[in-house]
Design an enzyme around this catalytic site. Structure first.
Site, PDB file in Angstrom:
ATOM      1  N   ARG A 139       1.220  -1.652   0.081  1.00  0.00           N
ATOM      2  CA  ARG A 139      -0.063   0.173   0.143  1.00  0.00           C
ATOM      3  C   ARG A 139       0.986   1.326  -0.108  1.00  0.00           C
ATOM      4  NH1 ARG A 139      -5.238  -0.712   1.229  1.00  0.00           N
ATOM      5  NH2 ARG A 139      -5.329   1.530   2.462  1.00  0.00           N
TER       6      ARG A 139
ATOM      7  N   TRP B 119       2.608   6.111   1.678  1.00  0.00           N
ATOM      8  CA  TRP B 119       3.256   6.698   0.539  1.00  0.00           C
ATOM      9  C   TRP B 119       2.704   7.606   0.331  1.00  0.00           C
ATOM     10  CZ3 TRP B 119      -0.728   8.243  -3.436  1.00  0.00           C
ATOM     11  CH2 TRP B 119       0.183   8.460  -4.821  1.00  0.00           C
TER      12      TRP B 119
ATOM     13  N   LYS C 105       1.088  -1.610 -18.029  1.00  0.00           N
ATOM     14  CA  LYS C 105       2.767  -2.762 -17.086  1.00  0.00           C
ATOM     15  C   LYS C 105       3.430  -2.689 -17.630  1.00  0.00           C
ATOM     16  CE  LYS C 105      -0.389  -4.124 -15.044  1.00  0.00           C
ATOM     17  NZ  LYS C 105      -1.642  -3.934 -14.855  1.00  0.00           N
TER      18      LYS C 105
ATOM     19  N   GLU D 164       4.443   0.859 -15.715  1.00  0.00           N
ATOM     20  CA  GLU D 164       4.604   0.382 -14.247  1.00  0.00           C
ATOM     21  C   GLU D 164       5.327   0.030 -13.440  1.00  0.00           C
ATOM     22  OE1 GLU D 164       0.602  -0.061 -12.682  1.00  0.00           O
ATOM     23  OE2 GLU D 164       0.648  -1.939 -13.468  1.00  0.00           O
TER      24      GLU D 164
ATOM     25  N   HIS E 179      -2.932   8.286 -37.615  1.00  0.00           N
ATOM     26  CA  HIS E 179      -2.837   9.982 -37.198  1.00  0.00           C
ATOM     27  C   HIS E 179      -2.024  10.544 -36.649  1.00  0.00           C
ATOM     28  CE1 HIS E 179      -6.609   8.897 -39.184  1.00  0.00           C
ATOM     29  NE2 HIS E 179      -7.059   7.856 -39.019  1.00  0.00           N
TER      30      HIS E 179
ATOM     31  N   LYS F 258      -0.514   0.534  -4.207  1.00  0.00           N
ATOM     32  CA  LYS F 258      -1.662  -0.944  -4.585  1.00  0.00           C
ATOM     33  C   LYS F 258      -3.111  -0.191  -4.750  1.00  0.00           C
ATOM     34  CE  LYS F 258      -3.284  -4.327  -5.816  1.00  0.00           C
ATOM     35  NZ  LYS F 258      -2.981  -4.528  -7.622  1.00  0.00           N
TER      36      LYS F 258
HETATM   37  O1  M6R Z   1      -8.274  -0.802  -7.443  1.00  0.00           O
HETATM   38  P1  M6R Z   1      -8.608  -0.661  -8.722  1.00  0.00           P
HETATM   39  O2  M6R Z   1      -9.222  -1.293  -9.360  1.00  0.00           O
HETATM   40  O3  M6R Z   1      -9.191   0.542  -8.686  1.00  0.00           O
HETATM   41  O4  M6R Z   1      -7.436  -0.091  -9.209  1.00  0.00           O
HETATM   42  C1  M6R Z   1      -7.047   0.822 -10.232  1.00  0.00           C
HETATM   43  C2  M6R Z   1      -6.345   1.501 -10.332  1.00  0.00           C
HETATM   44  O5  M6R Z   1      -5.634   2.232  -9.666  1.00  0.00           O
HETATM   45  C3  M6R Z   1      -4.981   0.151 -10.666  1.00  0.00           C
HETATM   46  O6  M6R Z   1      -5.317  -0.760 -11.106  1.00  0.00           O
HETATM   47  C4  M6R Z   1      -3.908   0.797 -11.436  1.00  0.00           C
HETATM   48  O7  M6R Z   1      -3.798   1.653 -12.587  1.00  0.00           O
HETATM   49  C5  M6R Z   1      -2.522  -0.610 -11.132  1.00  0.00           C
HETATM   50  N1  M6R Z   1      -1.206  -0.366 -10.690  1.00  0.00           N
HETATM   51  C6  M6R Z   1      -2.146  -1.123 -12.268  1.00  0.00           C
HETATM   52  O8  M6R Z   1      -1.519  -2.229 -12.260  1.00  0.00           O
END
Ligand code: M6R
Length: 606
Positions: free
Chosen positions: A27, A75, A486, A489, A505, A601
């Site tokens: 987190r 965080w 992916k 990140e 385009h 997360k």
């Molecule tokens: O918990 P959520 O699905 O709402 O989270 C949404 C995004 O924060 C989450 O998918 C984020 O983009 C991830 N790091 C993707 O791997």
């Protein structure tokens, strides 16, 4: 977002706090700290950087016989990830200390007000404002519960806060608004945590705190009070049925790798209990609701990509118009939401601030809301009119993988369910789709090791690219977006996902021999069009790694063969291939796959 813990009971608190924080490190992991009471004194230990730094510091500085305490893994939102800004944060008088997850939005006004009363601040955080405001009210009211009540009336924003106070030995207090906080009820011991894995080795009994509630714990009692009138509230204890093993690495190098490999099981779990003997889709959660006239899917990040994928399928199979919205845009753009629109809020965590704001906006407009969410008891699950769980099990890696797979399955089920109700699909069509979904879990299980080996091979070649494109059409366009997300990140390589037909385009100007393209070119109805777009890139000396069903389909620098599957089912192969590729690139570059820089997360702040 951050992770917070609290413990009070019969065991030494410090090791338990550190263990709990290690389960919450996903987190936030830029600094950490704990506070515990020993010999009637509050001791605080903090360290910048990962939890390991705090563990080292604690081991060298302290013996542990405190039986209660609080902890935090951060965080950063307000202030850099330094030791000064790390939690816990005490008040000026050092009478209390707190850990906080969330954002106090009016902290500047509150800080000015407190400064005018002589308070000073040692950190840049909004949290220190909360601790001093609480202290101020305590100095006036002389009662911690009333002081908490007054503080909650003044602070705006999101918070889960756990508090220890010198005048209340052997007690812990906690409050929550719009940030998750769960109480673990053990035998003669109690836990507070942002997420269940932090206490699951010790108890399966959990109480989900609601907004505006205050928890009061001692080593032999727990109580939840309303912050409105300080009266006790009867709370339900939920038994957690999943295993801690689901939240551990089980021999895999990273959570992400384990979670990619779990996807066949995730497909099984998503279908479990949702298919009748006569092969119909069962979603009893939705039976009493009217069929939507139109659907808005509101989501962020990977969940947004899943939503885009779902739009194709829902429109095709049950003929309901769908719009997919980035939640942070949707919430502020005064969208027109005609009567009969149903808002689907899609979120793994169920705690994403923007998605929750989108849900609340829909409710303010008197629209029905359906939450699709993985985390049981999350804010989304409690605020949506109906909740459909995606049943993927705990996802620990910051980069979402199996959660997206589960979202695709549930969105597929939605399309079939409404197709059944609207008769846009025959019973035979529904039954065939269900059989295909059931079978894909098995074939995917067999295919994954080969995908992984291929990903390793291609990652070696492409890991040193500075930038790349991901291209796809139709259902593969959202997957291209996801593949690029992916890679970005976890490997920090610049990657953009594009609709293959959109390249010409503008973006194609970037193509040269050093700017590779990952093309999703499986045999679907748009294959011929995708192939033309690939040829356009090749004509500009662009190197292509193409995901294909047949090596003869296309002549590219590299072809990655994956099994052919019918229509949308193909996505269940493409997705893990993209995930393995990003994983292998990042791992080969020595990146911290499960805890990528600057990320957390779930994003519980705007
Ligand atoms: O918990 P959520 O699905 O709402 O989270 C949404 C995004 O924060 C989450 O998918 C984020 O983009 C991830 N790091 C993707 O791997």
């Amino acid at each position: 977002m951050c992770g917070i813990v609290g413990y009070i009971g019969h065991r030494p608190a410090v090791p338990l706090l550190l263990e709990g924080l290690s389960c919450l490190e996903y987190r936030g992991y830029d600094s950490a700290g704990i506070a515990f009471v020993q010999a009637n004194k509050i001791h605080t230990v903090k360290a910048a950087g990962k939890l390991a730094n705090l563990e080292e510091k604690v081991a060298t500085q302290h013996s542990f016989n405190a039986m209660y305490g609080i902890g935090h893994t951060r965080w950063a939102t307000h202030g850099k990830p330094t030791e000064e800004n790390a939690h816990p944060h005490a008040d000026n008088a050092q009478t209390l200390t707190i850990v906080h997850n969330g954002i106090i939005e009016n902290y500047e006004q509150l800080r000015d007000k407190l400064k005018s009363k002589g308070y000073f601040f040692l950190s840049e955080t909004d949290t220190e404002v909360f601790s001093n405001l609480l202290s101020f009210h305590y100095s006036e009211k002389k009662d911690i519960l009333t002081a908490l009540q007054c503080t909650m009336q003044e602070v705006e924003g999101a918070y889960a806060v756990v508090i220890i106070h010198k005048d209340y030995p052997d007690q812990i207090f906690a409050v929550r608004k719009s940030s998750p906080l769960i109480l673990g009820v053990g035998q003669g011991e109690y836990f507070l945590a942002s997420d269940i894995p932090a206490f699951l080795p010790y108890t399966r009994s959990a109480v989900f705190l609601n907004d505006g509630e205050i928890a009061k714990l001692s080593s032999n009692s727990w109580e939840v009070l309303s912050s409105t009138d300080l009266k006790a509230i009867t709370k339900e204890i939920t038994t957690i049925t999943w295993d801690l093993q689901a939240a551990q690495k089980s021999g895999y190098k990273h959570f992400m790798l384990k979670e990619i490999y779990e996807q066949p099981q995730v497909i099984h779990n998503c279908l479990a209990g949702r298919i009748s003997k006569d092969m119909k889709v069962l979603l009893p959660e939705l039976d009493s609701l009217d069929i939507p006239k139109q659907i808005r899917i509101v989501a962020c990040g990977t969940s947004y990509h899943a939503g885009l994928w779902g739009m194709h399928l829902i429109e095709k199979l049950c003929k309901i118009p769908v719009q997919v919205e980035i939640a942070s845009e949707f919430r502020y753009r005064e969208p027109l939401l005609p009567e009969g629109t149903v808002v689907f809020a899609l979120s793994q965590s169920g705690e994403t601030a923007d998605t929750l704001a989108g849900l609340r906006l829909a409710k303010e407009n008197n629209l029905q809301t359906i939450g699709l969410c993985n985390v049981v008891g999350s804010t989304l699950s409690r605020e949506a009119d109906r909740i459909v769980y995606t049943q993927a099990g705990p996802e620990m890696s910051v980069a979402s993988t199996k959660a997206m797979c589960s979202q695709l399955v549930v969105l597929f089920l939605f399309a079939l369910y409404y197709g059944q109700r609207k008769n846009t699909l025959s019973a035979k069509e529904v039954s065939d789709y269900i059989t295909d979904l059931e079978n894909i879990a098995q074939t995917l299980e067999e295919a994954l090791p080969k995908f992984h080996a291929d990903a390793k091979h291609f990652a070696k070649k492409y890991a040193h690219a500075k930038s790349c494109f991901y291209l796809g059409r139709g259902l593969s366009f959202p997957l291209a977006l996801e593949g690029a997300l992916k890679l970005k990140e976890i490997s920090y390589i610049h990657a953009e996902g594009y609709a293959a037909g959109e390249m010409k385009h503008g973006p194609i100007a970037l193509i040269d021999k050093d700017f590779p393209t990952f093309a999703i070119a499986t045999q679907d109805s748009l294959f011929a069009k995708t192939k033309s777009n690939i040829l356009e890139v090749q004509a500009r000396n662009g190197k292509i790694l193409a995901l294909v069903n047949d090596k003869n389909d296309i002549d590219t620098e590299d072809t990655w063969l994956i099994p052919k599957a019918k229509d949308a089912l193909s996505s269940f192969y493409i997705l893990p291939a993209l995930q393995f590729f990003a994983y292998e690139v990042a791992d080969s570059l020595g990146k911290d796959v499960d805890q990528p820089r600057n990320l957390a997360k779930s994003v519980t702040v705007e």
